[in-house]
Each structure stands twice: as structure tokens, then as C-alpha cells.
Design a protein around this motif. Sequence first.
Motif, mmCIF file in Angstrom:
data_model
loop_
_atom_site.group_PDB
_atom_site.id
_atom_site.type_symbol
_atom_site.label_atom_id
_atom_site.label_comp_id
_atom_site.label_asym_id
_atom_site.label_seq_id
_atom_site.Cartn_x
_atom_site.Cartn_y
_atom_site.Cartn_z
ATOM 1 N N VAL A 1 0.844 -1.209 0.000
ATOM 2 C CA VAL A 1 0.000 0.000 0.000
ATOM 3 C C VAL A 1 0.870 1.246 0.000
ATOM 4 C CG1 VAL A 1 -1.612 1.359 1.419
ATOM 5 C CG2 VAL A 1 -1.997 -1.106 1.099
ATOM 6 N N ARG A 2 1.948 1.221 0.804
ATOM 7 C CA ARG A 2 2.804 2.408 0.935
ATOM 8 C C ARG A 2 3.549 2.742 -0.352
ATOM 9 N NH1 ARG A 2 6.783 2.633 4.830
ATOM 10 N NH2 ARG A 2 6.455 4.877 4.984
ATOM 11 N N GLY A 3 3.613 1.776 -1.270
ATOM 12 C CA GLY A 3 4.189 2.052 -2.575
ATOM 13 C C GLY A 3 3.320 3.011 -3.399
ATOM 14 N N PHE A 4 2.051 3.137 -2.977
ATOM 15 C CA PHE A 4 1.103 4.001 -3.704
ATOM 16 C C PHE A 4 0.687 5.223 -2.894
ATOM 17 C CE2 PHE A 4 0.829 -0.223 -5.410
ATOM 18 C CZ PHE A 4 0.775 -0.025 -6.774
ATOM 19 N N ARG A 5 0.669 5.058 -1.586
ATOM 20 C CA ARG A 5 0.302 6.150 -0.680
ATOM 21 C C ARG A 5 1.034 5.882 0.641
ATOM 22 N NH1 ARG A 5 -2.700 10.851 -2.307
ATOM 23 N NH2 ARG A 5 -3.762 11.701 -0.470
ATOM 24 N N GLY A 6 1.953 6.768 0.979
ATOM 25 C CA GLY A 6 2.885 6.475 2.075
ATOM 26 C C GLY A 6 2.345 6.695 3.464
ATOM 27 N N SER A 7 1.345 7.578 3.596
ATOM 28 C CA SER A 7 0.835 7.892 4.932
ATOM 29 C C SER A 7 -0.551 8.505 4.783
ATOM 30 C CB SER A 7 1.781 8.880 5.629
ATOM 31 O OG SER A 7 1.861 10.070 4.857
ATOM 32 N N GLY B 1 -19.679 8.292 6.788
ATOM 33 C CA GLY B 1 -19.721 9.691 7.193
ATOM 34 C C GLY B 1 -18.974 9.922 8.493
ATOM 35 N N ARG B 2 -19.053 8.932 9.399
ATOM 36 C CA ARG B 2 -18.352 9.057 10.689
ATOM 37 C C ARG B 2 -16.842 8.997 10.499
ATOM 38 N NH1 ARG B 2 -21.743 4.651 13.854
ATOM 39 N NH2 ARG B 2 -20.174 4.805 15.491
ATOM 40 N N VAL B 3 -16.406 8.267 9.474
ATOM 41 C CA VAL B 3 -14.962 8.163 9.216
ATOM 42 C C VAL B 3 -14.463 9.421 8.508
ATOM 43 C CG1 VAL B 3 -13.161 6.857 8.004
ATOM 44 C CG2 VAL B 3 -15.058 5.643 9.094
ATOM 45 N N GLY B 4 -15.271 9.968 7.587
ATOM 46 C CA GLY B 4 -14.848 11.158 6.844
ATOM 47 C C GLY B 4 -14.006 10.789 5.635
ATOM 48 N N HIS B 5 -13.218 11.729 5.154
ATOM 49 C CA HIS B 5 -12.420 11.489 3.957
ATOM 50 C C HIS B 5 -11.088 10.850 4.295
ATOM 51 C CE1 HIS B 5 -15.502 13.955 2.155
ATOM 52 N NE2 HIS B 5 -15.086 13.506 0.981
ATOM 53 N N VAL B 6 -10.701 9.884 3.476
ATOM 54 C CA VAL B 6 -9.485 9.116 3.765
ATOM 55 C C VAL B 6 -8.573 9.041 2.540
ATOM 56 C CG1 VAL B 6 -10.562 7.710 5.573
ATOM 57 C CG2 VAL B 6 -10.620 6.925 3.209
ATOM 58 N N ASP B 7 -7.327 8.619 2.785
ATOM 59 C CA ASP B 7 -6.333 8.488 1.718
ATOM 60 C C ASP B 7 -6.323 7.085 1.112
ATOM 61 O OD1 ASP B 7 -4.545 11.109 2.000
ATOM 62 O OD2 ASP B 7 -5.097 10.417 4.010
ATOM 63 N N VAL B 8 -6.643 6.102 1.953
ATOM 64 C CA VAL B 8 -6.583 4.702 1.513
ATOM 65 C C VAL B 8 -7.804 3.953 2.037
ATOM 66 C CG1 VAL B 8 -5.257 2.542 1.609
ATOM 67 C CG2 VAL B 8 -4.034 4.729 1.666
ATOM 68 N N ILE B 9 -8.469 3.208 1.162
ATOM 69 C CA ILE B 9 -9.525 2.280 1.600
ATOM 70 C C ILE B 9 -9.127 0.889 1.125
ATOM 71 C CG2 ILE B 9 -11.976 1.659 1.474
ATOM 72 C CD1 ILE B 9 -12.624 4.579 0.894
ATOM 73 N N THR B 10 -9.111 -0.063 2.039
ATOM 74 C CA THR B 10 -8.738 -1.429 1.665
ATOM 75 C C THR B 10 -9.941 -2.357 1.809
ATOM 76 O OG1 THR B 10 -7.910 -1.734 3.927
ATOM 77 C CG2 THR B 10 -6.284 -1.220 2.245
ATOM 78 N N LEU B 11 -10.083 -3.258 0.847
ATOM 79 C CA LEU B 11 -11.105 -4.314 0.900
ATOM 80 C C LEU B 11 -10.395 -5.626 0.570
ATOM 81 C CD1 LEU B 11 -12.561 -1.713 -0.922
ATOM 82 C CD2 LEU B 11 -14.534 -3.094 -0.309
ATOM 83 N N PHE B 12 -9.930 -6.313 1.604
ATOM 84 C CA PHE B 12 -9.200 -7.560 1.396
ATOM 85 C C PHE B 12 -10.170 -8.745 1.459
ATOM 86 C CE2 PHE B 12 -5.525 -5.047 3.320
ATOM 87 C CZ PHE B 12 -4.974 -4.754 2.076
ATOM 88 N N ASP B 13 -10.368 -9.382 0.330
ATOM 89 C CA ASP B 13 -11.264 -10.546 0.238
ATOM 90 C C ASP B 13 -12.650 -10.220 0.806
ATOM 91 O OD1 ASP B 13 -9.001 -11.781 -0.775
ATOM 92 O OD2 ASP B 13 -8.469 -12.728 1.130
ATOM 93 N N VAL B 14 -13.127 -9.042 0.491
ATOM 94 C CA VAL B 14 -14.387 -8.559 1.044
ATOM 95 C C VAL B 14 -15.419 -8.274 -0.052
ATOM 96 C CG1 VAL B 14 -15.411 -6.471 2.098
ATOM 97 C CG2 VAL B 14 -13.494 -7.626 3.222
ATOM 98 N N ILE B 15 -14.951 -7.718 -1.180
ATOM 99 C CA ILE B 15 -15.883 -7.199 -2.188
ATOM 100 C C ILE B 15 -16.818 -8.285 -2.735
ATOM 101 C CG2 ILE B 15 -14.256 -7.460 -4.149
ATOM 102 C CD1 ILE B 15 -15.372 -4.674 -5.065
ATOM 103 N N GLU B 16 -16.326 -9.531 -2.805
ATOM 104 C CA GLU B 16 -17.143 -10.612 -3.354
ATOM 105 C C GLU B 16 -18.286 -11.003 -2.408
ATOM 106 O OE1 GLU B 16 -13.942 -10.692 -2.667
ATOM 107 O OE2 GLU B 16 -13.384 -12.465 -1.501
ATOM 108 N N HIS B 17 -18.202 -10.545 -1.152
ATOM 109 C CA HIS B 17 -19.255 -10.852 -0.171
ATOM 110 C C HIS B 17 -20.376 -9.815 -0.161
ATOM 111 C CE1 HIS B 17 -16.782 -13.784 2.259
ATOM 112 N NE2 HIS B 17 -15.831 -13.152 1.611
ATOM 113 N N LEU B 18 -20.138 -8.651 -0.775
ATOM 114 C CA LEU B 18 -21.073 -7.535 -0.611
ATOM 115 C C LEU B 18 -22.303 -7.693 -1.504
ATOM 116 C CD1 LEU B 18 -18.481 -4.604 -0.645
ATOM 117 C CD2 LEU B 18 -19.443 -5.805 1.339
ATOM 118 N N PRO B 19 -23.494 -7.377 -0.974
ATOM 119 C CA PRO B 19 -24.701 -7.488 -1.794
ATOM 120 C C PRO B 19 -24.667 -6.520 -2.985
ATOM 121 C CG PRO B 19 -25.247 -7.104 0.528
ATOM 122 C CD PRO B 19 -23.770 -7.007 0.412
#
Length: 293
Positions: free
Chosen positions: A94-100, A154-172
Amino acid sequence: MGRPTEMNTIDKATPQECPACRHATNHRLLYQTNGCDIWQCRSCGLGRTQSSGFDPNTYYTGDYFSGHRSDGYSDYRAAEPVLRREFARSVEFVRGFRGSGRLLDLGCAYGFFLKEAQRYFEVSGIELAEEAAQYCRGSGLNVMSGVADEENMGRVGHVDVITLFDVIEHLPHPHETLALCERHLKPGGIIVITTGDFASPVARLTGSRWRLMTPPQHLWFFTRKSINRTSAALGLSVESCDHPWKIVPLSLIIFQLRRMLGFHGPPTAAASRVGVPVNLFDAMRIVLRKPMP
Ligand SMILES: [Zn+2]
């Protein structure tokens, strides 16, 4: 165990709305397994499960991660050291694309990835399994219970990185969830996804017996083409797509092999502590980036 039907033997083509292509495309019924129909868009290759009566709220409980489900994790928590080592490698990737910056992990389970990521990022997570979400909060992580909806995001707000590890295939509704992620991403921010590759040789050869063909908890089966179309529609660029090697707990390999052969029951605890590098080149890791204005 369903009645596997060979590909191409059912020649039923039906137009259906494809969420990746964003219009009605021809779909074909590939096979039936676990009492579910598996359909595929003939244009982008996106596969989908059609079933009725599957409720993720009653499915993703603590049982899912402790081997009480034949298709869940063998013993997720016992495998913590192996998983943490693998997640440390994911953080470097991840840090290869966005360091912090700020990082959100969707479907963060027991927070093992967040624990590694918080060395560089300000982290938060969302987890549907209440027991796992509580475990995260107990270990000091900022993790919300539930799904990635407007309220939680909305509670989290805006972020630099969102990760979905082996999750997207489970979503309706994965395409809606990705659109929501895009809206909560800062310009230049990235979404990192890992999921099965439905167009991979292993997936095509094994058909209804593919290790990731586990409906109804896997509802979607992505291809590179379906990812390209989804990201283009959201105005995201595909920065990277590869089939990475992964260090997995030996117990998970034994668990999946035993299931394939029709055995049940948990493997030994010792096997949870041994990590084995594997790559069947049937799982993708994708990085999507939101352009700078
Ligand atoms: Zn399609």
C-alpha cells in the motif's frame, strides 16, 4: 454439495442488467452449486450468485472466523502471527502508492491488518461480525460495527486509503459500495482490493469446484475486464493489477483441501501457526486511484 453442471452444457442466454457494464447484457447460466445459480455476463465476464434468503447479518458472526462453518475461516485468531506477517507485507505494498495519511479497512475482522497499518497510517475499520468488531475496539482500534453505509462512512470522513481484502465478493451491492468509497476518498487517494480472478485458468478449469466458488457467501466473481469497467464508470484509474504470492496458514490449506474432498472438522491448532507461501494465480490485487482535480 450442489450438483455440478459442466460449463457450456446450459445454453441459456438471458439479458440482465450488469452492474459493471452498466447496461443490459447477455448472461449465461454457468452452473448450479450450493443451491445457487451462478450467472455470468458475456460481455465483461462478471459472475454473480443468484439465491434467495441469504442474510449476511445472521451469517457473519463469530462462528464464521472460528471454523464452525465449512466455508469460513478455520481458526482466524490462532493464525494471528502468520496473518500479521502477511499483512505487514500488504502495508508495504500500500505504501508504494500512498505512504501515509488516513486509512480505512472495510471488513477488518479482528484488526490484524489495522495493527500493522497503524505504524504508518491513522487507521479505522468497519466490521459486520459484532464479536470481531468488539475485539478490535478492545485492542484500542477505532472500529465501527456494521457495513459500509452512508452513516458509518460519514463518521470516518475522507481518507487516503480504503482497503477491501477478500471482502468485495461478499457484498450485496459491491458497485454501490465502491461508489460510496470513491466519494469518501481524497483526491489522489487509493482503493486496494483483493478478490478472486474468475477469468484465471484455475477458476475456468475447476468450474463449480473452484476454491473461491462458495456461494452464497461469495456473491460476485470478478474479472479484470469487469474491474476495468467498474472503475472507469467511477472515474477511477487502475494503477495496478497483479496476482500476488500470499503466505497463508497451513491450517487454511488443510481446511480447504479437506472441504474439497468432503471431510469436515477443524484441523490441528499447530497448523494455524505455520505459514506457507502459495500462488494459484487465481486471486487479483487491484489498486484504483482517484485522480487529482
Ligand atoms: Zn458485464
